[in-house]
Design an enzyme around this catalytic site. Structure first.
Site, PDB file in Angstrom:
ATOM      1  N   SER A  46       0.835  -1.198   0.000  1.00  0.00           N
ATOM      2  CA  SER A  46       0.000   0.000   0.000  1.00  0.00           C
ATOM      3  C   SER A  46       0.876   1.257   0.000  1.00  0.00           C
ATOM      4  O   SER A  46       1.680   1.437  -0.905  1.00  0.00           O
ATOM      5  CB  SER A  46      -0.960  -0.036   1.195  1.00  0.00           C
ATOM      6  OG  SER A  46      -1.959   0.945   1.096  1.00  0.00           O
ATOM      7  N   ASP A  85     -10.394  -3.595  -5.428  1.00  0.00           N
ATOM      8  CA  ASP A  85      -9.884  -2.814  -4.298  1.00  0.00           C
ATOM      9  C   ASP A  85     -10.729  -1.549  -4.159  1.00  0.00           C
ATOM     10  O   ASP A  85     -10.710  -0.686  -5.041  1.00  0.00           O
ATOM     11  CB  ASP A  85      -8.418  -2.453  -4.542  1.00  0.00           C
ATOM     12  CG  ASP A  85      -7.765  -1.763  -3.351  1.00  0.00           C
ATOM     13  OD1 ASP A  85      -8.488  -1.191  -2.505  1.00  0.00           O
ATOM     14  OD2 ASP A  85      -6.528  -1.794  -3.254  1.00  0.00           O
ATOM     15  N   HIS A 128      -8.328  -4.683  -0.661  1.00  0.00           N
ATOM     16  CA  HIS A 128      -7.108  -3.951  -0.325  1.00  0.00           C
ATOM     17  C   HIS A 128      -6.314  -4.752   0.698  1.00  0.00           C
ATOM     18  O   HIS A 128      -6.696  -4.833   1.875  1.00  0.00           O
ATOM     19  CB  HIS A 128      -7.448  -2.563   0.226  1.00  0.00           C
ATOM     20  CG  HIS A 128      -6.241  -1.673   0.347  1.00  0.00           C
ATOM     21  ND1 HIS A 128      -5.679  -1.037  -0.740  1.00  0.00           N
ATOM     22  CD2 HIS A 128      -5.466  -1.343   1.411  1.00  0.00           C
ATOM     23  CE1 HIS A 128      -4.628  -0.341  -0.349  1.00  0.00           C
ATOM     24  NE2 HIS A 128      -4.474  -0.511   0.952  1.00  0.00           N
TER      25      HIS A 128
END
Length: 425
Positions: free
Chosen positions: A207, A345, A376
């Protein structure tokens, strides 16, 4: 007589209403859980080359179906929520040592070091340098699960603890982690290179960490020395392009934005004395910080504008997002690079995925992997209801790293053979 004839029809009417209600509920469940979505191998974007052909042959997960848990695994929201609240299932507790590095501005950076638990498949000394997601650290369950799996595959792991993220580590300067600051990650990498001069590096970012590691590698060619490859998972590539989509209610992104902002506020306010205290010698840019605006912030953009950009003296939010995003550095990365996102996501809008797609069409070293499901940082696997402890993401990153290590070993052996033949001639 008429009443007697009509009464038998009432139960049939009620049964019809019940049936319609059940059908409506089932329809909502099917839509919300995305049950009609197929399982399929991930979409792959790459240029045909010797490296890409080797990866397709050596990484079965790239061409096999990713099969999430049947009941809920096709919902990106549930995958994301389970990652956010639960992290992982039956997460192990790898044993490591915490290292402390004093930065030039007085900040104390920390990272955790985990030694390998087995010999690597190519027999070399390989270290994974890992950058977690926003406000994360080595104690998060998804990081622990990945580290344990990497250790068992022969990797030493160094995991950065984002500045200010660990609740028991006080800040020693008026600065905490930001969206794209690479200082602490660079200090960790330099420590590893100095302490283990024979090791080679596999760079991994999750991320926000994906943005940091890609930006770090692209900042200077020297940062790519001893780096075998890089893997980025679930990053958004451009904060400037993402900010508008993050304020939209589509896919509940505005709600996720609110939750993440609330968490960031708690972290910042837990360090309020170190950051904003009267006794603290802080940069001029922080002097005019209005904490009342921080208390009322409902989005990450408001927090970034009021606080985060000021740690590095950016004059505007636009300048902060432009300078801290990795998008302008990606074309400077020359080592093998795998970019992974999930199509469902809810945090990363589909428009942002044109960035890795475009890059993979221009660069032979880049492969973009896009499974249909995973949310995610979820990527849970399992048969029906209960997920497995190890995720598809964990296995893919290690499988790719193993393949790159073997690719480099084969190249080295070919070079040695050619040199011997040249000497004989």
């Amino acid at each position: 007589m008429n009443a007697m004839l009509e009464t038998p029809e009432l139960p049939a009417v009620f049964d019809g209403v019940k049936l319609a209600a059940v059908a409506a509920v089932l329809y909502v469940i099917v839509r919300c859980l995305n049950l009609k979505s197929p399982t399929a191998p991930p979409d792959l974007y790459f240029q045909d080359s010797g490296l890409s052909r080797f990866l397709l042959k050596s990484c079965p997960l790239l061409t096999k179906e990713y099969i999430p848990p049947l009941i809920w695994g096709k919902s990106g929201h549930i995958q994301t929520a389970l990652y956010g609240k639960m992290g992982r299932v039956r997460s192990p507790h790898p044993y490591g040592h915490r290292k402390f590095i004093t930065m030039s501005d007085g900040a104390t950076s920390t990272f955790d070091l985990f030694e390998p638990l087995a010999e690597h498949c190519v027999g070399d000394d390989i270290t994974m340098v890992i950058c977690p997601g926003i406000a994360n650290h080595s104690e998060k369950q998804y990081i622990r699960t990945f580290v344990d799996y990497a250790q068992k595959n022969g990797y030493r792991c160094a995991v950065l603890n984002h500045l200010g993220a660990l609740p028991n580590i006080e800040l020693t300067s008026p600065r905490m982690f930001t969206y794209g600051c690479t200082w602490e990650f660079g200090a960790m990498v330099n420590y590893i290179k100095k302490t283990y001069p024979l090791t080679q590096l596999v760079v991994v970012g999750f991320s926000l960490g994906g943005n940091i590691v890609c930006k770090y590698l692209g900042e200077t060619q020297a940062n790519q020395e001893k780096v075998l490859c890089c893997v980025s998972v679930c990053q958004g590539y451009s904060a400037l392009r993402a900010q508008e989509t993050f304020m939209q209610w589509d896919q509940c992104r505005r709600f996720y934005n609110f939750l993440m902002a609330d968490n960031m506020k708690k972290i910042i306010l837990s360090h309020r004395q170190a950051l904003f205290g009267d006794h603290v010698k802080k940069p001029q840019s922080l002097e005019d910080t209005d904490l009342s605006r921080l208390y009322t912030a409902t989005s990450l953009m408001q927090i970034d504008d009021n606080v985060m950009r000021k740690f590095h003296g950016y004059n505007s939010l636009k300048e902060y997002y432009e300078e801290e995003s990795c998008m302008r550095y990606l074309h400077r990365i020359y080592v093998p690079l795998m970019l992974v996102n999930a199509a469902d996501d809810p945090l990363v809008h589909e428009s942002l995925l044109t960035i890795p797609k475009s890059l993979s069409e221009k660069r032979e070293n880049v492969m973009f992997v896009l499974p249909l499901h995973g949310g995610h940082l979820g990527f849970f696997e399992g048969s029906v209801l209960f997920p497995e402890p190890l995720t598809w993401m964990d296995k893919l990153v290690v499988e790719y790293a193993n393949a790159i290590c073997q690719w480099e070993r084969n190249k080295s052996q070919c070079s040695d053979t050619e040199q011997v033949e040249a000497d004989l001639e």
